[in-house]
Design an enzyme around this catalytic site. Structure first.
Site, short mmCIF file in Angstrom:
data_model
loop_
_atom_site.label_atom_id
_atom_site.label_comp_id
_atom_site.label_asym_id
_atom_site.label_seq_id
_atom_site.Cartn_x
_atom_site.Cartn_y
_atom_site.Cartn_z
N MET A 43 48.81 44.20 -5.69
CA MET A 43 47.81 45.20 -6.09
C MET A 43 46.42 44.72 -5.68
SD MET A 43 49.19 46.93 -9.56
CE MET A 43 48.66 45.68 -10.70
N HIS A 50 48.97 35.01 -4.83
CA HIS A 50 49.42 35.95 -3.80
C HIS A 50 49.59 35.23 -2.46
CE1 HIS A 50 46.91 38.74 -6.45
NE2 HIS A 50 48.08 39.32 -6.48
N GLN A 74 52.55 52.58 -12.87
CA GLN A 74 52.94 51.44 -13.71
C GLN A 74 51.90 51.13 -14.78
OE1 GLN A 74 53.09 48.78 -10.18
NE2 GLN A 74 52.23 47.24 -11.54
N GLN A 161 57.11 34.19 -9.81
CA GLN A 161 57.75 33.89 -11.09
C GLN A 161 56.79 34.14 -12.27
OE1 GLN A 161 60.79 33.45 -11.83
NE2 GLN A 161 60.62 32.76 -13.96
N ASP A 163 55.43 36.76 -13.00
CA ASP A 163 55.88 38.00 -13.63
C ASP A 163 57.41 37.95 -13.71
OD1 ASP A 163 53.27 39.62 -13.80
OD2 ASP A 163 53.29 38.88 -11.75
N GLN A 166 59.48 41.11 -14.17
CA GLN A 166 59.43 41.94 -12.96
C GLN A 166 60.47 41.44 -11.95
OE1 GLN A 166 55.78 43.67 -11.06
NE2 GLN A 166 55.94 41.81 -9.85
N SER A 198 45.56 35.00 -11.97
CA SER A 198 45.81 36.43 -12.16
C SER A 198 44.53 37.18 -11.80
CB SER A 198 46.15 36.70 -13.64
OG SER A 198 45.99 38.07 -13.93
N ARG A 200 43.39 39.60 -13.23
CA ARG A 200 42.70 39.99 -14.47
C ARG A 200 41.88 38.84 -15.08
NH1 ARG A 200 47.63 43.26 -15.35
NH2 ARG A 200 47.03 45.46 -15.43
P1 AMP Z 1 49.99 41.70 -8.47
O1 AMP Z 1 48.93 41.87 -7.42
O2 AMP Z 1 49.46 41.18 -9.76
O3 AMP Z 1 50.87 42.92 -8.60
O4 AMP Z 1 50.92 40.54 -7.92
C1 AMP Z 1 51.57 40.63 -6.68
C2 AMP Z 1 52.61 39.54 -6.59
O5 AMP Z 1 51.98 38.27 -6.72
C3 AMP Z 1 53.66 39.63 -7.71
O6 AMP Z 1 54.94 39.32 -7.18
C4 AMP Z 1 53.19 38.58 -8.68
O7 AMP Z 1 54.22 38.06 -9.47
C5 AMP Z 1 52.63 37.53 -7.74
N1 AMP Z 1 51.69 36.67 -8.44
C6 AMP Z 1 50.63 37.04 -9.21
N2 AMP Z 1 50.02 35.96 -9.74
C7 AMP Z 1 50.73 34.88 -9.33
C8 AMP Z 1 50.61 33.46 -9.55
N3 AMP Z 1 49.65 32.97 -10.31
N4 AMP Z 1 51.51 32.65 -8.95
C9 AMP Z 1 52.50 33.17 -8.18
N5 AMP Z 1 52.65 34.48 -7.92
C10 AMP Z 1 51.80 35.32 -8.49
#
Ligand code: AMP
Length: 293
Positions: A43, A50, A74, A161, A163, A166, A198, A200
């Protein structure tokens, strides 16, 4: 998402990064990728969590496609869809540096046109933990991931991992619907004090940011207790709760559950997924750790 962006090609010394904004264009581009394709759905507002997935995808595939799409289905009606952080330009620079081949930046109206009415939902896994607090969240996730898989047709898709639920939802959906893609999982990338990266985290005040490392500390405490012989979930949860309550964080849940079904465990035998959600002001953080004998 900034609408002034036109499809452009940014050339590096090594390779060109293609930016594709339409479903039609992405499908056409996919046809030209003859070898293996690794896909990382995101996202945006990218961080090293990422990018670690992008690097893993790069190692294991001939081409890497990253999508950036803040998926409205979502988010609940009272959630942060409108305020979710966005930084397309910076994201593109980071992806270019990580040698991504294609960035897919679809519009909401292209993926959810008028008359859209088909959703992918899981009966059990979606309604636990995050799903209990965020009804409809995993239906939104499973639906958008299914759409993106159909458009991009990846050989492998990469999820973090961080999430954990998910990951379980996507793996189950792929297994049940016989979706021809391998699901790969990358480890959680953390800040030096243990806070899981994150998008956020940017919303945390300096004080909240300092306190937010308590999530990982509580998970490490669970691991320590388990390794020293404690197998009663209630006892472990009590200790974690006590630790988190020493901050201003408000606990949404602490769960100790089966690593595949997410059924809560009273007694931990060989393994368990310990996961938690804690709110600091309006910012909700999640994290998890797997206990293993
Ligand atoms: P998002 O942009 O938050 O939807 O995350 C996109 C992907 O990146 C998802 O598969 C998340 O689980 C992964 N992701 C987000 N934060 C982390 C993190 N700190 N370590 C590893 N993967 C992450």
């Amino acid at each position: 998402m900034s609408s002034h962006l036109q499809p452009v090609t940014i050339t590096t010394a090594m390779k060109a990064l293609k930016i594709e904004k339409t479903v039609r264009g992405m499908k056409k581009l996919r046809e030209s990728l003859k070898e293996t394709v690794g896909f990382v759905p995101t996202m945006g507002y990218l961080h090293d969590g990422h990018l670690s997935l992008v690097r893993q995808a790069k190692k294991e595939n001939d081409h890497v496609v990253v999508s950036i799409f803040v998926n409205p289905t979502q988010f609940g009606p009272k959630e942060d869809f409108n305020t979710y952080p966005r930084s397309i330009k910076e994201d593109i620079t980071l992806l270019q540096k990580a040698s991504t081949d294609v960035v897919f930046l679809p519009d909401v109206s292209d993926l959810y046109p008028k008359g859209f009415e088909t959703y992918v939902s899981l009966k059990n896994l979606s309604s636990k933990l995050e799903g209990e607090i965020r009804p409809g969240h995993f239906t939104g996730v499973a639906t958008i991931v299914t759409m993106l898989f159909n458009i991009i047709q990846p050989t492998r898709a990469y999820f973090g991992q961080k999430d954990a639920q998910q990951v379980l939802v996507i793996k189950k959906m792929v297994e049940n619907l016989h979706v021809p893609v391998d699901i790969m999982v990358g480890k959680t990338i953390r800040e030096p004090d243990g806070l899981a990266m994150s998008s956020r985290n940017v919303f945390l005040s300096p004080t909240q940011r300092k306190q937010a490392s308590i999530l990982f500390k509580a998970l490490l405490l669970a691991n320590q207790l388990f390794e020293s012989g404690e197998n009663q979930s209630e006892t472990i949860k009590e200790e974690m709760t006590r630790l988190i309550n020493s901050t201003t964080g408000k606990i949404d849940y602490i769960s100790i559950a089966d690593t595949e079904t997410l059924e809560e465990l009273n007694t931990i035998k060989k393994s368990a997924l310990v996961s938690l959600a804690v709110r600091f002001g309006k910012t909700r953080l999640i994290d998890n750790i797997t206990l293993k004998k």
